[in-house]
Design an enzyme around this catalytic site. Structure first.
Site, PDB file in Angstrom:
ATOM      1  N   LYS A 111       0.601  -1.289   0.093  1.00 36.98           N
ATOM      2  CA  LYS A 111       0.021   0.203  -0.254  1.00 36.98           C
ATOM      3  C   LYS A 111       0.879   1.306   0.240  1.00 36.98           C
ATOM      4  CE  LYS A 111      -4.129  -1.791   2.109  1.00 36.98           C
ATOM      5  NZ  LYS A 111      -5.399  -1.058   1.583  1.00 36.98           N
ATOM      6  N   LYS A 191      -5.037  -7.238 -11.350  1.00 37.99           N
ATOM      7  CA  LYS A 191      -6.539  -7.251 -10.626  1.00 37.99           C
ATOM      8  C   LYS A 191      -7.629  -6.322 -11.161  1.00 37.99           C
ATOM      9  CE  LYS A 191      -8.158  -8.457  -5.939  1.00 37.99           C
ATOM     10  NZ  LYS A 191      -7.721  -8.512  -4.614  1.00 37.99           N
ATOM     11  N   LYS A 194     -11.158  -0.493 -10.176  1.00 44.31           N
ATOM     12  CA  LYS A 194     -11.691   0.857 -10.548  1.00 44.31           C
ATOM     13  C   LYS A 194     -10.559   1.888 -10.881  1.00 44.31           C
ATOM     14  CE  LYS A 194     -15.432   3.864  -9.149  1.00 44.31           C
ATOM     15  NZ  LYS A 194     -16.569   4.111  -8.063  1.00 44.31           N
TER      16      LYS A 194
END
Ligand code: SF4
Length: 336
Positions: A111, A191, A194
């Site tokens: 992240k 993957k 959006k």
């Protein structure tokens, strides 16, 4: 009846990856378990986001969840920030778990790499909040994909550490592995997401355009690269998006048709994608109407979230009362 907990970030309208990876399973779980479904907005603020859009993202997500079959009469559906006991318990847990354990979690590294400009403390400690989300409801099982297993292990470690030091309050939850292979986006590389723009939004199933928007997206989906022309043979197992999706929406007979047609070049990718579009549209029959009815009645979303928060808080306060007692914190005699 066992309690199952699952959370989802309010990313706005859902896409096919969210549906196949989580929501379809949630709808089924409601028949067998006491389900606790939480829209985790406190997790969402660990990422860079636009505050003006957050309320709309939450509303869109709840509308989609209800339209897809989450039943607030049978399951708890609520917003994480409406139940402050989540962050209270996370604080307690942050005193139970060592820094080194969190430093070893690979998701923090992943992240941080995605948002180097905003490596905040919340990003580092969010697995602790995730453990609090689960354990506040004493959930015995959590549906997860392989990539989330380390978080469930952390929740188990925290439960064990707390129980060992202060006395038993929490069960050690189990991971319920979902067997869906990772769904790649239409780029066939990453993957479905959006933010990467490689997704199929569920709104295409409500576009009232005879599937035109869906077919346009599928036409761009990457297929087995051995099929350069219609005459080349391929293999659905090497077809990164369409092959996987057929397994989710097609019957055994149709899968056999795809396999034979693809491996012998008996069908073209256009035929194959056309069949997939047809099956997908049939699967989502009624979703668009339910979604439109909810959008026309915004009070319903508020009512569902208020009812969910009230029920969730009653459980959360009971658990936190037990925690306070075990921790030896002072409380006036009448308080929990
Ligand atoms: Fe993929 Fe179907 Fe084309 Fe085979 S025929 S490569 S499974 S789209």
């Amino acid at each position: 009846m066992k309690t199952v907990f699952s959370g989802i970030q309010p990313s706005g309208e859902l896409h096919l990856g969210n549906y196949l990876g989580a929501i379809r399973n949630w709808v089924k779980l409601q028949d067998q378990y006491r389900c606790v479904f939480c829209v985790v907005d406190y997790h969402a603020i660990t990422q860079t986001y636009e505050p003006k859009e957050m309320a709309r993202r939450v509303t869109d997500m709840v509308v989609d969840l209800l339209a897809l079959g989450i039943d607030p009469e049978r399951s708890l559906l609520f917003l994480q920030s409406s139940v402050p006991e989540h962050t209270e318990l996370a604080w307690v847990f942050s005193n139970v778990i060592g820094m080194g354990v969190l430093e070893r979690k690979t998701q923090f590294k992943d992240k941080s790499e995605h948002q180097p400009e905003n490596i905040n403390v919340g990003l580092f400690t969010y697995p602790v909040l995730q453990a609090a989300d689960i354990l506040l409801y004493k959930a015995e099982a959590v549906p997860v994909g392989q990539d989330q297993l380390q978080h469930i292990e952390l929740a188990r470690d925290i439960a064990r550490a707390f129980n060992h030091r202060f006395g038993k309050v929490f069960p050690e939850c189990e991971a319920m592995l979902t067997n869906l292979p990772k769904l790649l986006g239409i780029d066939g590389k990453q993957k479905m997401s959006k933010s990467l723009g490689n997704h199929i939004p569920l709104t295409v199933f409500g576009a009232n355009d005879s599937g035109k928007a869906l077919k346009k997206l599928l036409s761009r989906a990457v297929t087995d690269d051995k099929r350069v022309t219609r005459e080349d043979a391929g293999n659905p197992d090497d077809c990164p998006t369409i092959g996987v999706m057929h397994k989710q929406f097609s019957t055994d007979e149709e899968l056999a048709w795809v396999r034979t047609g693809c491996t012998t070049a008996g069908i073209g990718c256009v035929d194959c994608k056309g069949k997939l579009a047809e099956n997908m549209l049939a699967h989502f029959t009624g979703y668009a109407e339910r979604r439109a009815a909810l959008l026309a009645n915004p009070g319903r979303v508020e009512e569902v979230l208020a009812m969910g928060a009230q029920k969730a808080r009653a459980i959360a306060q009971r658990t936190l009362g037990e925690v306070h007692k075990k921790l030896g914190l002072w409380r006036p005699k009448a308080a929990p």
